[in-house]
Design a protein around this motif. Structure first.
Motif, short mmCIF file in Angstrom:
data_model
loop_
_atom_site.label_atom_id
_atom_site.label_comp_id
_atom_site.label_asym_id
_atom_site.label_seq_id
_atom_site.Cartn_x
_atom_site.Cartn_y
_atom_site.Cartn_z
N ARG A 1 14.16 65.59 7.72
CA ARG A 1 13.02 64.77 7.38
C ARG A 1 13.21 64.33 6.07
N ILE A 2 13.40 64.95 5.06
CA ILE A 2 13.86 64.86 3.77
C ILE A 2 14.72 63.79 3.59
N ALA A 3 15.97 63.90 4.19
CA ALA A 3 16.93 62.97 4.01
C ALA A 3 16.50 61.55 4.43
N THR A 4 15.70 61.52 5.61
CA THR A 4 15.23 60.33 6.18
C THR A 4 14.12 59.63 5.26
N ILE A 5 13.30 60.48 4.66
CA ILE A 5 12.26 59.99 3.47
C ILE A 5 12.99 59.41 2.34
N LEU A 6 14.17 59.97 1.86
CA LEU A 6 15.04 59.52 0.84
C LEU A 6 15.65 58.12 1.06
N ILE A 7 16.08 57.94 2.58
CA ILE A 7 16.82 56.76 2.57
C ILE A 7 15.73 55.52 2.97
N ALA A 8 14.58 55.83 3.55
CA ALA A 8 13.68 54.97 4.19
C ALA A 8 13.61 53.73 3.17
N PRO A 9 13.18 54.07 1.87
CA PRO A 9 13.10 52.87 0.95
C PRO A 9 14.19 51.82 0.84
N LEU A 10 15.34 52.31 1.37
CA LEU A 10 16.46 51.29 1.20
C LEU A 10 16.48 50.29 2.38
N MET A 11 15.64 50.66 3.25
CA MET A 11 15.47 49.44 4.32
C MET A 11 14.70 48.21 3.90
N THR A 12 14.91 47.07 4.53
CA THR A 12 14.49 46.11 3.74
C THR A 12 12.84 45.93 4.01
N CYS A 13 11.99 46.13 3.37
CA CYS A 13 10.42 45.95 3.81
C CYS A 13 10.21 44.91 3.34
N SER A 14 8.86 44.43 3.84
CA SER A 14 8.38 43.17 3.97
C SER A 14 7.99 42.54 2.55
N ALA A 15 7.82 43.37 1.57
CA ALA A 15 7.48 42.97 0.27
C ALA A 15 9.04 42.35 -0.50
N ARG A 16 10.05 42.71 0.27
CA ARG A 16 11.24 42.03 -0.42
C ARG A 16 11.30 40.49 0.24
N LEU A 17 10.62 40.44 1.26
CA LEU A 17 10.99 38.90 2.05
C LEU A 17 10.86 37.80 1.00
N PRO A 18 9.59 37.66 0.29
CA PRO A 18 9.33 36.68 -0.63
C PRO A 18 10.60 36.49 -1.53
N VAL A 19 10.80 37.76 -2.28
CA VAL A 19 11.90 37.60 -3.17
C VAL A 19 13.16 37.05 -2.56
N TYR A 20 13.63 37.53 -1.40
CA TYR A 20 14.72 37.05 -0.74
C TYR A 20 14.78 35.44 -0.50
N THR A 21 13.59 35.56 0.18
CA THR A 21 13.57 33.95 0.60
C THR A 21 13.75 32.99 -0.71
N LEU A 22 12.73 33.08 -1.71
CA LEU A 22 12.89 32.41 -2.97
C LEU A 22 14.23 32.26 -3.28
N VAL A 23 15.00 33.21 -3.59
CA VAL A 23 16.37 33.10 -4.19
C VAL A 23 17.27 32.56 -3.02
N ILE A 24 17.22 32.89 -2.01
CA ILE A 24 18.12 32.29 -0.95
C ILE A 24 18.08 30.66 -0.86
N ALA A 25 16.63 30.37 -0.77
CA ALA A 25 16.48 28.75 -0.70
C ALA A 25 16.88 28.28 -1.88
#
Ligand SMILES: Nc1nc2c(ncn2[C@@H]2O[C@H](COP(=O)(O)OP(=O)(O)OP(=O)(O)O)[C@@H](O)[C@H]2O)c(=O)[nH]1
Ligand SMILES: [Mg+2]
Lengths: 101, 631
Positions: free
Chosen positions: B372-396
């Motif tokens: 469970r702790i291992a899963t908690i520690l790695i979860a924030p590396l998954m791409t959350c929706s808050a990253r989407l605006p940054v990614y979209t802006l820079v990619i575009a």
């Protein structure tokens, strides 16, 4: 009524290799068998039993993930996925002619 | 067979029969995925999360409902349980609430036991120990619609006779058959003491024999779920299965990137028009600058991403409501096993695509604490929706749109896909590292109950999107608004001869300049530096920050945010920025929830440092390599 064997994992592996007993892991998709014994530590066995993996119960193998592991088993109308390593600890009754479809 | 279980149950079963009067606190218990939260939502009008896989609810949730004569009842929705002996954190919570051991929560004085009518005889094994608690109970058989569709039948009266408790057959999703439930809540349905042989409680095989017996006397099992078996033949096919999966992923990314465009352009136009209107209407230069350049340019640049985020949530909703998510966990189990985790960890990781905070809560279903702790520690590396605006802006800004697979996949969607894959790979590699070093554990068996496939309803998808839009707009209206105002002030002070200083010499500019030496090796200048600082509050704040800075520079009207970014970053720097955001832990709420769930500051600190190092090193390497390739 309930035959549980509590054992260490090493001893368990040695035993399952030695004996020719069929286990849940040997069932192909669509085959069924009657469960005889759960060769697992108490806590793990209890968790499987509340899900219906009980001695005397009929269990049918369903489809598996690509690669063959884990596999879905049908118990009492529900579908439950187990890894092959777990399924190999669930021994089938040898006398299961009529369970075969 | 189980000492601990035995004593506990005896103590619990000793309670008296029904207390006089109407119930005031009613707990909703039952096996996972039986529809407890759906019923809770029906009765209270709240919107507790509902989805088609076991383990959705992981903590107790309280709501009020009113029955006849204004009598008010507190309902408690609980996580699903398979027995009264808790194995995982969520089961423990259900157990503690039921037995009155949950701090701050009075013991319930009645219970609704929700079972899936299609699995009656197996679910009766869960009902038995709950009935034996001796609280006034009603057995609610849910999914009546599916039962009759699949030609099953149940004799409610006979069952009630066997159990010694009132029984109702309902469809929580359709709101049918709720009459008896309301009567029970109103204290009108009296129950004789539950007719249960105590001896069978601690003896699972006997309990099952009893359940089978009662089932066979009162219930005609439904026919097997043909559709589920048919669909699984496709989705779990050795070759077709993975192909279908890939095709769906590609389609999702293409839609998120290109499909959302027209809507995003429409929102952008609205923001522009209203900004221009305010610029012409608002008197006073300082006020106008605050509203137009500070707030509107900042907040507006994030609001634009609403359609894209809703589209992402639509896909996640379909995944969760259809039942495919559990199959995905099954397919992923092998990969997860290789790094020492199990398929169950995959479900929280998928919800982390929405947001790491609920994902970290969802790890409560994992029985093994180290896993469970291992899963908690790695979860924030998954791409959350808050990253989407940054990614979209820079990619575009840096990646030209070209077709890769005809109209199926373009370069930009592919870049986005790569970033998601990067986060996932980093998560999996980190898990492998953790599990082989500090969080070693004995392999726990992977056991996952697969729900039948269900058709996602428009209503439930619509409600998900509505709720998500509200969350997003609240964030925009609070964090992002506050940071925009603060930033505007910092960018306008100290006054030089009573006038606004150039941004470089303002407080904000000085802050950016101060961190510039640190981030220069990554290809970032001081403006990006300001954004990196503010984005510690929340990732997407960097977008609003850049919006505000460019707004103040007076370019906002003439140049789009994309073009402004292109002037401030080299293509290599742009790539480095993407990698930085893929890895860095810029989210205060995640840090707080990790602290809460792991019980110490140690883990969030380790996680913050680890992800920060990964981000810096990753961005540096990317900048170097991209620089070499580009020149
Ligand atoms: N057909 C049908 N589906 C239902 C009904 N009630 C609930 N469902 C579906 O069953 C699934 C599970 O519902 P939930 O309310 O999340 O179940 P739960 O018991 O709270 O599940 P956990 O929180 O995981 O223990 C969802 O996909 C619901 O839409 C019903 O009456 N009929
Ligand atoms: Mg629930």
């Amino acid at each position: 009524m309930l035959q549980l064997v509590f054992s260490t994992s090493a001893a368990r592996e040695a035993r399952s290799k030695a004996s020719g007993v069929r286990t849940l892991a040997d069932l192909a998709e669509g085959e069924a068998g009657i469960l005889a014994e759960l060769d697992l530590p108490e806590e793990a066995a209890r968790r499987l039993m509340v899900l219906g993996f009980l001695p005397g119960n009929r269990i049918e193998a369903g489809p598996s993930a690509p690669g063959g592991d884990p596999r879905i088993y049908r118990v009492d109308g529900a579908e439950i996925a187990l890894r092959a390593e777990t399924a190999a600890c669930l021994k089938l009754a040898s006398d299961d002619q009529d369970a075969h479809r | 067979m189980n000492g601990a279980c035995h004593c506990q149950t005896c103590a619990l079963a000793g309670g008296p029969g029904r207390p006089a009067g109407k119930p005031t606190i009613v707990a909703i218990v039952g096996p996972p995925n039986s529809g407890k939260s759906t019923l809770f939502n029906r009765l209270t009008g709240l919107r507790q999360k509902v989805a088609n896989y076991p383990g959705v609810t992981v903590e107790q949730r309280v709501g009020k409902t009113r029955v006849a004569h204004g009598h008010e009842i507190t309902l408690v929705d609980l996580p699903g349980i398979y027995s009264l002996t808790p194995g995982s954190e969520d089961e423990r919570i259900a157990h503690d609430v039921l037995t009155g051991r949950m701090p701050g929560m009075p013991k319930p004085d009645a219970v609704l036991i929700v079972l899936d009518a299609n699995l009656l005889s197996r679910h009766l094994m869960v009902a038995a120990p709950v009935l034996a608690l001796g609280l006034p109970s009603m057995v609610v058989l849910n999914m009546a619609d599916e039962l009759s569709e699949r030609a099953g039948q149940v004799d409610v009266e006979a069952l009630s006779e066997h159990l010694g408790a009132p029984v109702a057959l309902i469809s929580a999703a359709k709101g049918e058959g709720l009459g008896p439930v309301l009567e029970f809540l109103d204290g009108k349905l009296h129950a004789a003491a539950p007719r249960l042989d105590r001896a069978l409680l601690n003896d699972i095989p006997r309990c099952r024999l009893w359940a089978q017996h009662v089932g066979s006397q009162t219930w005609k099992p439904p026919s097997p779920p043909v559709w589920t078996q048919r669909l699984d033949r496709i989705f779990l096919h050795p070759r077709a299965g993975p192909l279908v999966f890939l095709a769906v992923v590609v389609a999702v990314f293409q839609t998120i990137f290109l499909g959302a465009r027209p809507l995003m352009d429409a929102v952008q136009a609205l923001v522009d028009v209203s900004g221009a209107w305010m610029a012409s209407e608002i008197p006073g230069e300082a006020l106008r600058s605050l509203v137009v350049d500070g707030i509107w340019a900042g907040v507006g640049s994030v609001v634009v991403f609403l359609p894209q985020i809703l589209l992402l949530f639509l896909f996640i909703g379909i995944l969760e409501d259809s039942g495919y998510l559990a199959r995905a966990a099954l397919i992923a189990d092998r990969t997860m096993a290789r790094v020492g985790l199990q398929g169950k960890s995959f479900i929280p990781l998928i919800s982390a695509y929405a947001c790491a905070v609920p994902a970290i809560l969802a790890t409560r279903t994992i029985e093994n604490r180290r896993d469970r702790i291992a899963t908690i520690l790695i979860a924030p590396l998954m791409t959350c929706s808050a990253r989407l605006p940054v990614y979209t802006l820079v990619i575009a800004a840096f990646i030209p749109e070209r077709a890769l697979l005809g109209p199926l996949l373009g370069t930009r969607a592919a870049a986005l896909l790569c970033l998601y894959a990067l986060g996932f790979l980093a998560a999996v590699a980190t898990a492998g590292l953790l599990k082989s070093a500090i969080l070693k554990s004995e392999r726990t068996p992977f056991v996952l109950e697969l729900p039948p496939y269900r058709r996602p309803t428009l209503r439930s998808l619509g409600l998900r999107l509505y709720d998500r839009a509200r969350v997003f707009l609240t964030r925009v209206g609070t964090i992002i608004l506050a940071v925009s105002i603060l930033l505007w002030a910092l960018a306008n002070l100290p006054l030089e001869d009573g006038a606004r200083p150039p941004i470089e010499r303002s407080y904000a500019g000085r802050l950016g300049r101060a961190v510039e030496p640190l981030i220069e090796p990554l290809g970032f200048n001081w403006k990006i530096g300001i954004g990196l600082i503010t984005s510690l509050a929340a990732r997407e704040v960097i977008v609003s920050t850049l919006g505000t800075i460019y707004g103040l520079e007076g370019d906002a009207a003439s140049v789009s945010l994309q073009e402004a970014v292109r002037r401030d970053l080299s293509p290599a720097g742009g790539l480095a920025l993407l990698v930085f955001f893929a890895f860095a832990m810029q989210c205060i709420s995640t840090i707080a929830v990790v602290r809460r769930e792991t019980g110490s500051w140690k883990w969030p600190a380790v996680q913050f440092l680890y992800m920060g190092t990964l981000a810096y090193a990753g961005a540096w390497i990317t900048y170097r390599i991209a620089g070499l390739l580009g020149s």
